[in-house]
Design a protein around this motif. Structure first.
Motif, short mmCIF file in Angstrom:
data_model
loop_
_atom_site.label_atom_id
_atom_site.label_comp_id
_atom_site.label_asym_id
_atom_site.label_seq_id
_atom_site.Cartn_x
_atom_site.Cartn_y
_atom_site.Cartn_z
N HIS A 280 0.83 -1.21 0.00
CA HIS A 280 0.00 0.00 0.00
C HIS A 280 0.85 1.26 0.00
CE1 HIS A 280 0.62 0.70 4.38
NE2 HIS A 280 0.76 -0.59 4.38
N CYS A 281 0.22 2.37 -0.31
CA CYS A 281 0.91 3.66 -0.33
C CYS A 281 0.00 4.72 0.28
CB CYS A 281 1.29 4.04 -1.76
SG CYS A 281 -0.11 4.48 -2.79
N SER B 263 -1.73 6.97 -1.08
CA SER B 263 -2.98 7.31 -1.78
C SER B 263 -3.91 6.11 -1.95
CB SER B 263 -2.68 7.96 -3.13
OG SER B 263 -1.85 7.13 -3.90
N CYS B 264 -3.57 4.97 -1.37
CA CYS B 264 -4.44 3.79 -1.46
C CYS B 264 -5.79 4.04 -0.79
CB CYS B 264 -3.79 2.61 -0.74
SG CYS B 264 -2.77 1.55 -1.76
N HIS C 284 -6.60 0.68 -5.54
CA HIS C 284 -6.53 1.87 -6.36
C HIS C 284 -7.64 1.81 -7.40
CE1 HIS C 284 -2.93 4.20 -5.33
NE2 HIS C 284 -2.55 3.06 -4.79
N HIS D 146 4.59 -0.20 -6.77
CA HIS D 146 3.54 0.57 -6.10
C HIS D 146 4.03 1.91 -5.55
CE1 HIS D 146 -0.57 0.48 -4.75
NE2 HIS D 146 -0.16 1.24 -3.76
ZN LIG Z 1 -1.45 2.68 -3.12
#
Ligand SMILES: [Zn+2]
Length: 460
Positions: A160-161, A163-164, A179, A378
């Motif tokens: 994950h990041c 902006s997920c 996303h 990712h």
């Molecule tokens: Zn993400």
């Protein structure tokens, strides 16, 4: 010496014998060729501000172009793309001075603000306008159909990041990271090609409910479209989630027409009004036969959307098909376009061609060689979104070729499928040196033609 009947065009590595000019399949017009568009995109990438803020051995433009090249070639993984680092074709066809390693590419692109890639879509769009290539897309009274739809392209329980989107399983508490993006494509019922505008990422800050997210993304996207194309005449086509009063007001404020899905369950008041009008002979009905299928259109103009917003008045349109075995299929829309016996069938075609965004866009990206759902990397910030936008940009260039380049279409037809076309493209790219995309298409097309004399091939 080339004979009178053939022209020999030779580049380092591979030569192709072209038939005489009148028999040659023409390439795209100059400004709309893949070569011109890649050069244009490269120029646009040069304006993206480099988040690294210092001089680096690999330019941001090269990193962006490299990712675009990866999606143009439909490489199935970044690792495979890594093998192209010393390939002369990367410079000749994509203007890349220095191809970054896979790790470096991920590092650089993770920092890019996805919004900065929007102008690149507009750059291509302007070329289409300039080349009058959009004229066949005019649908009704000078307006184009713009279809909106969201799709997911990434889902994981671990990667994950920032902006997920996060979906929490209510029973287990497990988090799924996702996303999604909202795509907007111009389309026409008579044409297979679609013209994507810049997609809008559906990001975490939009809230946690999918529908809310998609609705908010639609609001942002349409405002941006209006800002970027102040005079573009549009009919926005969306599904039933969009047929609510605030959104319709927003569309009218933006000077956009609409054809929006409308389900009876979501609009009991509207459908009651229609039924009442039906009883009073206020609904116009048209019936006809198509083979064994009976078709029917019903419509009524100027009805209130719902009880709470009596000022929002719409025109109601329904299309139904009755099969010989009693199967029934039914679609209903609300629109601000006045419906008449003359235009009703055409408006139905406009509403129904919304499936193109699913079929000709998402399905093509997911199943026709683009690897839309593959995780190329990712990142911690924006990488996933930047990759998705660049893939859409590569898809746009391909759609323009499909629309405007007879040579591309001829090569596609000869290969039999998109997958075979991309495979042939990659294989040629790997084995020979080309001076342009046009040269590559020519070799792909004419070498496959058994009627022509054997080509002169020098792999050295
Ligand atoms: Zn993400």
């Amino acid at each position: 010496m080339p004979s009178r009947m053939t022209t020999l065009s030779r580049a380092k590595g591979i030569a192709v014998i072209l038939p005489p000019a009148p028999e040659r399949v023409p390439p795209a017009r100059k400004h709309l060729s893949a070569d011109a568009l890649y050069a244009l995109l490269r120029l646009g990438f040069g304006k993206v501000s480099d988040p690294r803020g210092r001089k680096c051995p690999i330019s941001l433009t090269d990193a962006l172009m490299s990712a675009l090249a990866m999606f143009s070639l439909k490489d199935p993984s970044l690792l495979m793309f890594d093998g192209r680092r010393d390939d002369e074709n990367m410079r000749n066809l994509f203007g890349i001075a220095c191809v970054p390693s896979d790790t470096r590419m991920r590092e650089i692109l993770d920092l890019v603000e996805p919004r900065q890639l929007r102008p690149s879509f507009n750059d291509v769009f302007r070329q289409l306008q300039r080349g009058k290539a959009l004229e066949p897309f005019v649908f009704y009274q000078g307006c184009y159909l713009l279809s909106l739809d969201g799709t997911g392209y990434f889902s994981s329980s671990s990667i994950h990041c920032d902006s997920c989107l996060e979906k929490v399983n209510k029973q287990t508490g497990e988090i799924t990271y996702q996303h999604q993006m909202l795509a907007a494509v111009m389309m026409h019922p008579d044409h297979r090609e679609v013209i994507p505008l810049a997609p809008e990422p559906i990001q975490r800050q939009d809230g946690s409910e999918k529908n809310d997210c998609e609705r908010n993304a639609a609001k942002r996207l349409l405002r941006q479209v209006r800002q970027e194309h102040p005079h573009l005449k549009l009919i926005v086509v969306e599904d039933g989630l969009a047929s609510n009063a605030p959104h319709i007001r927003e569309l009218l404020d933006l000077d956009m027409h609409f054809i929006l899905g409308a389900k009876p369950g979501d609009h009991p008041f509207l459908f009651d009004q229609v039924l009442a009008a039906w009883d009073a002979d206020g609904v116009t009905t048209m019936e006809w036969q198509e083979g064994k299928v009976s078709c029917e259109i019903d419509f009524i103009n100027d009805v209130p959307l719902n009880e709470a917003n009596p000022d929002v008045r719409v025109n109601w349109l329904q299309y139904a098909e009755y099969g010989p075995d009693g199967q029934e299929r039914r679609w209903t829309w609300v629109t601000d376009l006045e419906i008449s016996r003359k235009n009703a069938r055409w408006l139905v075609r406009g509403g129904r061609c919304r499936w193109k965004i699913e079929n000709e866009t998402f399905n093509t990206l997911k199943n026709q060689g683009y690897h839309f759902e593959h995780n190329y990397g990712h990142g911690e910030n924006n990488l996933s979104v930047v990759f998705a936008m660049l893939m859409m940009l590569a898809f746009l260039v391909d759609q323009v070729q499909q629309l405007c380049c007879p040579l591309f279409r001829a090569a596609w037809k000869r290969m039999g499928s998109k997958r075979a076309l991309w495979e042939s493209l990659r294989s040629h790219f790997r084995h020979f040196v080309f001076r342009s995309m046009r040269h590559l298409y020519q070799v792909m097309f004419y070498h496959a033609d058994k009627k022509l004399p054997a080509p002169v091939v020098n792999t050295g």
